[in-house]
Design a protein around this motif. Sequence first.
Motif, PDB file in Angstrom:
ATOM      1  N   GLU A 217       7.659   3.776  16.068  1.00  0.00           N
ATOM      2  CA  GLU A 217       7.590   4.247  14.676  1.00  0.00           C
ATOM      3  C   GLU A 217       8.924   4.829  14.227  1.00  0.00           C
ATOM      4  N   ARG A 218       9.625   5.515  15.132  1.00  0.00           N
ATOM      5  CA  ARG A 218      10.939   6.080  14.793  1.00  0.00           C
ATOM      6  C   ARG A 218      11.906   4.973  14.379  1.00  0.00           C
TER       7      ARG A 218
ATOM      8  N   MET B  36       6.631  -5.571  -1.119  1.00  0.00           N
ATOM      9  CA  MET B  36       6.324  -5.018   0.195  1.00  0.00           C
ATOM     10  C   MET B  36       4.827  -4.770   0.373  1.00  0.00           C
ATOM     11  N   ARG B  37       4.137  -4.356  -0.691  1.00  0.00           N
ATOM     12  CA  ARG B  37       2.694  -4.139  -0.585  1.00  0.00           C
ATOM     13  C   ARG B  37       1.952  -5.469  -0.403  1.00  0.00           C
ATOM     14  N   ALA B  38       2.378  -6.489  -1.148  1.00  0.00           N
ATOM     15  CA  ALA B  38       1.763  -7.814  -0.989  1.00  0.00           C
ATOM     16  C   ALA B  38       1.993  -8.335   0.428  1.00  0.00           C
ATOM     17  N   MET B  39       3.223  -8.220   0.909  1.00  0.00           N
ATOM     18  CA  MET B  39       3.556  -8.683   2.247  1.00  0.00           C
ATOM     19  C   MET B  39       2.777  -7.897   3.297  1.00  0.00           C
ATOM     20  N   GLY B  40       2.677  -6.589   3.126  1.00  0.00           N
ATOM     21  CA  GLY B  40       1.971  -5.750   4.077  1.00  0.00           C
ATOM     22  C   GLY B  40       0.497  -6.090   4.181  1.00  0.00           C
ATOM     23  N   GLU B  41      -0.160  -6.346   3.024  1.00  0.00           N
ATOM     24  CA  GLU B  41      -1.583  -6.673   3.053  1.00  0.00           C
ATOM     25  C   GLU B  41      -1.846  -7.968   3.813  1.00  0.00           C
ATOM     26  N   VAL B  42      -1.042  -8.990   3.539  1.00  0.00           N
ATOM     27  CA  VAL B  42      -1.284 -10.282   4.188  1.00  0.00           C
ATOM     28  C   VAL B  42      -0.911 -10.224   5.672  1.00  0.00           C
ATOM     29  N   LEU B  43       0.186  -9.560   6.020  1.00  0.00           N
ATOM     30  CA  LEU B  43       0.584  -9.445   7.425  1.00  0.00           C
ATOM     31  C   LEU B  43      -0.490  -8.762   8.259  1.00  0.00           C
TER      32      LEU B  43
ATOM     33  N   SER C  90      -3.635  -8.636   7.609  1.00  0.00           N
ATOM     34  CA  SER C  90      -4.932  -9.322   7.581  1.00  0.00           C
ATOM     35  C   SER C  90      -5.140 -10.146   8.853  1.00  0.00           C
ATOM     36  N   LYS C  91      -4.041 -10.423   9.563  1.00  0.00           N
ATOM     37  CA  LYS C  91      -4.110 -11.210  10.798  1.00  0.00           C
ATOM     38  C   LYS C  91      -2.927 -10.813  11.674  1.00  0.00           C
ATOM     39  N   LEU C  92      -3.172 -10.053  12.715  1.00  0.00           N
ATOM     40  CA  LEU C  92      -2.089  -9.499  13.525  1.00  0.00           C
ATOM     41  C   LEU C  92      -1.381 -10.546  14.370  1.00  0.00           C
ATOM     42  N   ASP C  93      -1.868 -11.802  14.347  1.00  0.00           N
ATOM     43  CA  ASP C  93      -1.162 -12.883  15.038  1.00  0.00           C
ATOM     44  C   ASP C  93       0.109 -13.300  14.304  1.00  0.00           C
ATOM     45  N   TYR C  94       0.239 -12.909  13.026  1.00  0.00           N
ATOM     46  CA  TYR C  94       1.432 -13.269  12.265  1.00  0.00           C
ATOM     47  C   TYR C  94       2.653 -12.560  12.846  1.00  0.00           C
ATOM     48  N   ARG C  95       3.691 -13.349  13.163  1.00  0.00           N
ATOM     49  CA  ARG C  95       4.933 -12.779  13.681  1.00  0.00           C
ATOM     50  C   ARG C  95       5.845 -12.308  12.557  1.00  0.00           C
ATOM     51  N   SER C  96       5.762 -12.987  11.414  1.00  0.00           N
ATOM     52  CA  SER C  96       6.595 -12.635  10.263  1.00  0.00           C
ATOM     53  C   SER C  96       5.934 -13.200   9.015  1.00  0.00           C
ATOM     54  N   PHE C  97       6.536 -12.916   7.850  1.00  0.00           N
ATOM     55  CA  PHE C  97       5.963 -13.429   6.597  1.00  0.00           C
ATOM     56  C   PHE C  97       6.038 -14.954   6.531  1.00  0.00           C
ATOM     57  N   ALA C  98       6.940 -15.570   7.303  1.00  0.00           N
ATOM     58  CA  ALA C  98       7.002 -17.040   7.328  1.00  0.00           C
ATOM     59  C   ALA C  98       5.709 -17.628   7.876  1.00  0.00           C
ATOM     60  N   ASP C  99       5.037 -16.900   8.784  1.00  0.00           N
ATOM     61  CA  ASP C  99       3.792 -17.394   9.368  1.00  0.00           C
ATOM     62  C   ASP C  99       2.678 -17.470   8.338  1.00  0.00           C
TER      63      ASP C  99
ATOM     64  N   LYS D 175       5.108  -1.724  17.870  1.00  0.00           N
ATOM     65  CA  LYS D 175       3.952  -1.106  18.510  1.00  0.00           C
ATOM     66  C   LYS D 175       2.996  -0.602  17.424  1.00  0.00           C
ATOM     67  N   ASN D 176       1.699  -0.970  17.545  1.00  0.00           N
ATOM     68  CA  ASN D 176       0.673  -0.489  16.618  1.00  0.00           C
ATOM     69  C   ASN D 176       1.042  -0.768  15.156  1.00  0.00           C
ATOM     70  N   PRO D 177       1.284  -2.045  14.782  1.00  0.00           N
ATOM     71  CA  PRO D 177       1.749  -2.360  13.422  1.00  0.00           C
ATOM     72  C   PRO D 177       0.775  -1.963  12.326  1.00  0.00           C
ATOM     73  N   GLU D 178      -0.567  -2.000  12.608  1.00  0.00           N
ATOM     74  CA  GLU D 178      -1.538  -1.661  11.561  1.00  0.00           C
ATOM     75  C   GLU D 178      -1.444  -0.198  11.135  1.00  0.00           C
ATOM     76  N   LYS D 179      -0.821   0.623  11.955  1.00  0.00           N
ATOM     77  CA  LYS D 179      -0.627   2.042  11.614  1.00  0.00           C
ATOM     78  C   LYS D 179       0.780   2.295  11.065  1.00  0.00           C
ATOM     79  N   ILE D 180       1.787   1.683  11.709  1.00  0.00           N
ATOM     80  CA  ILE D 180       3.179   1.971  11.379  1.00  0.00           C
ATOM     81  C   ILE D 180       3.626   1.280  10.092  1.00  0.00           C
ATOM     82  N   LEU D 181       3.239   0.000   9.903  1.00  0.00           N
ATOM     83  CA  LEU D 181       3.701  -0.769   8.749  1.00  0.00           C
ATOM     84  C   LEU D 181       3.293  -0.131   7.416  1.00  0.00           C
TER      85      LEU D 181
END
Length: 482
Positions: free
Chosen positions: A28-29, A74-81, A83-92, A242-248
Amino acid sequence: MTQKNTERQVTPADELDAPQELQRGLSERHIQMIALGGAIGTGLFMGAGKNIAVSGTSILIIYMLVGFFMYMVMRAMGEVLLSKLDYRSFADFVADYLGPKASFFLGWSYWLSWVVTCIADVVVCGGYMQYWFPHMSAWIPALFTLGVLCLFNLLSVKMFGEAEFWFALIKVVTIIALILTGGWMVATGWTSPDGVRASVHNLTDPAVFMPHGIAGFLAGFQIAIFSYTGIELLGTMTAETKNPEKILPRAVNALPLRIIIFYMLSMTVIIAVTSWAAISPDVSPFVLLFDKAGLPAAAAIINFVALTSAMSSANSGVYSSTRMLYGLSVEKHAHWQFRILSRTTSIPVRSLFFSCFCMLSGTLLLFLVPNVMTLFTIVSTLAAILVIYSWAMILVAYLVYRKKRPDLHVKSTFKMPAGVPMTWLTLLFFAFTIFIMLFDPDTLAALCVSPLWFVMLFVFWKMKEKKAQHKKSATQPANMGA
């Protein structure tokens, strides 16, 4: 033999269908400071003077508008990312919702945007070093910087995070020092040797709101867009967080406050202390303010901060281009060897070396061109156009996500505010920023060149499709015979 070991061998592409996993080495840091550094680009240090000179105090409105719409991206990107933690990046998720062709165009365009940006940044680093070593050839520190950043990214993703953490921290401390110093000067009514008094009146004077009319106001948008380039960097780090659903969500939601502090307050203080008439488009207003405060080392301090800012941007460029090329390889849009990871650190080393080789080639090419600054302006604008295209693709993918997967939107704990209507409004804003680039000679040149890149991508896509069809038709008779 395990699957992991098999994937790390140099094998035919068909044997590498299952990609290796990147290490989640960013804490997170790291993420918080990288997000902060992405919101403070080299445009703030080097472009602020020109921005204020052409737009006056209306620059505050410009930065607020651009910052608002970037937050929506960033909010649009964050919601979609999320929604499925298998996504490595917004390109996915662009590939998921817009198809492989859109993913191909986006991935390669975003890769090129960071390669070009990194080339420009390391060349600028060479110029900054000449402040202390005027007789040194600029290509020496430029290539040394590129080599050091390549090494940082080669060691581990944590090393990249540490380097970016300290680069961003230097920028943050400098801007806070600027705001505190300027606030003290305004509060005490500081008067400079040339007779300019630090006062809030320098902000409220109607004559400096739009000193060059609507044309100057519109010109400020172009520079402000460049300043925010890199803010989407969070969207390439999901697989290594680490823990993207919390940090992102935390990192994204902190952006508005950071924009207010580091853009709005710094611009407000600079204008209040120096006055609009005293600001030169060719000199950093940060230097002017510290000079007025009586700091003899102001120029050297700002030069060092500008150097670290350019290195920070170049560091982000090396990281992002490497991860995007890795993602393209996983999606079979690039050579299969680019998805091979190192045995010990799980770094896509071949993607890293190829991206750095392209940056090295571009850096050497820039030194062969007589008018370096003209070419620098054009390639930087080209990078910004490609990033605007990337932002727009994220928003279009969000619209398709809302249409195809309403169930995921309902379950989302990080919904984009005003969803679909705000997405359309943001897309219109980006169309507006591209349109106003027609009225500046430098940005117009880059705008005219950029379609050639997309034509080239279209040609390569058709060649890729044709090759896939030939391969399919060649295997069909064998399958029928079997």
